[in-house]
Design a protein around this motif. Sequence first.
Motif, PDB file in Angstrom:
ATOM      1  N   GLY A  82      -4.796  -3.476   6.014  1.00  0.00           N
ATOM      2  CA  GLY A  82      -4.510  -2.884   7.312  1.00  0.00           C
ATOM      3  C   GLY A  82      -3.772  -3.909   8.158  1.00  0.00           C
ATOM      4  O   GLY A  82      -3.058  -4.767   7.632  1.00  0.00           O
ATOM      5  N   HIS A 127      -2.346  -4.332   2.567  1.00  0.00           N
ATOM      6  CA  HIS A 127      -3.468  -3.609   1.955  1.00  0.00           C
ATOM      7  C   HIS A 127      -4.773  -3.743   2.731  1.00  0.00           C
ATOM      8  O   HIS A 127      -5.687  -2.949   2.520  1.00  0.00           O
ATOM      9  N   PRO A 156       0.823  -1.216   0.000  1.00  0.00           N
ATOM     10  CA  PRO A 156       0.000   0.000   0.000  1.00  0.00           C
ATOM     11  C   PRO A 156       0.854   1.262   0.000  1.00  0.00           C
ATOM     12  O   PRO A 156       2.030   1.246   0.395  1.00  0.00           O
ATOM     13  N   LYS A 206      -6.573   1.276   8.593  1.00  0.00           N
ATOM     14  CA  LYS A 206      -5.497   1.868   7.814  1.00  0.00           C
ATOM     15  C   LYS A 206      -4.719   2.880   8.655  1.00  0.00           C
ATOM     16  O   LYS A 206      -5.317   3.672   9.396  1.00  0.00           O
ATOM     17  N   LYS A 207      -3.410   2.854   8.551  1.00  0.00           N
ATOM     18  CA  LYS A 207      -2.554   3.799   9.253  1.00  0.00           C
ATOM     19  C   LYS A 207      -1.927   4.764   8.260  1.00  0.00           C
ATOM     20  O   LYS A 207      -1.850   4.487   7.063  1.00  0.00           O
ATOM     21  N   THR A 208      -1.465   5.879   8.773  1.00  0.00           N
ATOM     22  CA  THR A 208      -0.742   6.837   7.926  1.00  0.00           C
ATOM     23  C   THR A 208       0.734   6.457   7.896  1.00  0.00           C
ATOM     24  O   THR A 208       1.212   5.673   8.729  1.00  0.00           O
ATOM     25  N   TYR A 217       1.110  -5.875   8.548  1.00  0.00           N
ATOM     26  CA  TYR A 217       0.344  -4.784   7.935  1.00  0.00           C
ATOM     27  C   TYR A 217       0.511  -4.856   6.419  1.00  0.00           C
ATOM     28  O   TYR A 217       1.612  -5.094   5.912  1.00  0.00           O
ATOM     29  N   GLU A 274       0.809   3.884   1.872  1.00  0.00           N
ATOM     30  CA  GLU A 274       1.294   4.388   3.159  1.00  0.00           C
ATOM     31  C   GLU A 274       2.559   3.664   3.615  1.00  0.00           C
ATOM     32  O   GLU A 274       3.426   4.252   4.263  1.00  0.00           O
TER      33      GLU A 274
END
Length: 439
Positions: free
Chosen positions: A242, A240, A178, A268-270, A238, A180
């Motif tokens: 989360g 796609h 992902p 989802k995390k930043t 972690y 992030e």
Amino acid sequence: MKKMKALLCTGRLDSFSGSELVIIEFGQELRRRQFVVHVYAHHIAESLEASLLKAGIVAKSCDEIDLASYDLIYTQQNALSLLLDAQAVDQLCKVGFPYIIFAHLSPYIEIEAPLSRLESEIATRIIVNSEETGKALAAFGAAYRKAIVVPNPTQDVYISHTPITAIRKILIVSNHCPDEVLAARDLLISAGYQVDHLGEGGNVAMMCPEILHDCDAVITIGKTVQMAILANRPVYCYDHFGGPGWLTDQNYEEAAALNFSGRDQPVKKTADEIFEDITRFKPDIPHFYRKQKPFLIRFWVTLLLRDLKSHRRKIPKNRDDMQSLARVDRCMSIVCAQAFNNHFLLRYVLPRKMRFIADRDKWIQDRDGWIRERDDLIRQLQLQIYERDQRISERYSLIRALHERLRSPALVRRCLRNFSHRFAAKPRCAEDHDPIERI
């Protein structure tokens, strides 16, 4: 002594992802146990075929496969159904069905669900990769409620007891990394960490112990988690979907129940949050890392071989019903194969082509930028050359003007006149007289 034969069936062998590694590692372990191992897939990429040959596993087409000649058949993604036509089922009904394992690797991908009653009729064992998948399959009947959870085991070559005292080198393992995580990677690299990416978008290669043992921590989900646990490497779970982040004794059970997919905590995390999680983490191997036996493929193959020794080929009495079910299954398997092909195209081929197009467009933009910079440089050089030529022309004009003035008769006469006057006006000294006149 005649070697036992095994056939491993799967939908596609196209990339070094979880289902492909299941086939390769299972085949390698069976080869270690002196099996002759063949594999069937609807499609096999050249890179995967080379890996199969290296592992001593031979790929077979539909026409080359005689199901009755195998002692063990393993199938996932309903790939065996394409081989079970009415003729093959009729032959197996005569000689008996071998030991057949039906595996289901996902609770939500339709291609992983059972097709008709044929599976439950001929399966010796039905296995799932997680408790979540087992719960999803329970609705298909009693046979599926007895499914065995085999949690994506891997090879013991990944076992390592090297302690991790600090995290400076991180490995991302993902075919669908992902944004992030990619952004967090850039932050980590800027902070002095070394971060490598194995999978689509990074280094596309098959995971091996050397790669895993060379890192201090892993960001991944799925099968690679088991490999990292065997290697005693901290896992940041972690991707796609989360995920919970660092695996601990507190979140392990929930993460394992969903095959370490990250769906147990689909938040989802930043990039900044992931960066903070990793930079603040102190290496600490959880207690559950000591429970490694369920993650070892040799443990499960040992149990399988014990069961295989006592297996007697089953000869069903309802041959006509079996043939009817086989026809239904084969029709459904053709549809499933096409659906799987479409799924593969949408999930892998299309994104690859889109990335290729994006990379091509970026290359064209960069090229156009380089051309503009080159043209600007050429214009600057041309302007400098023009200004230089102007200066040279002005100097030539000045030189010609001076030359013309020097050749002017009036200037020559004036110079001669000035010279004559200067010479005539100069008084003669005594020393300049003729010496004879001095006598």
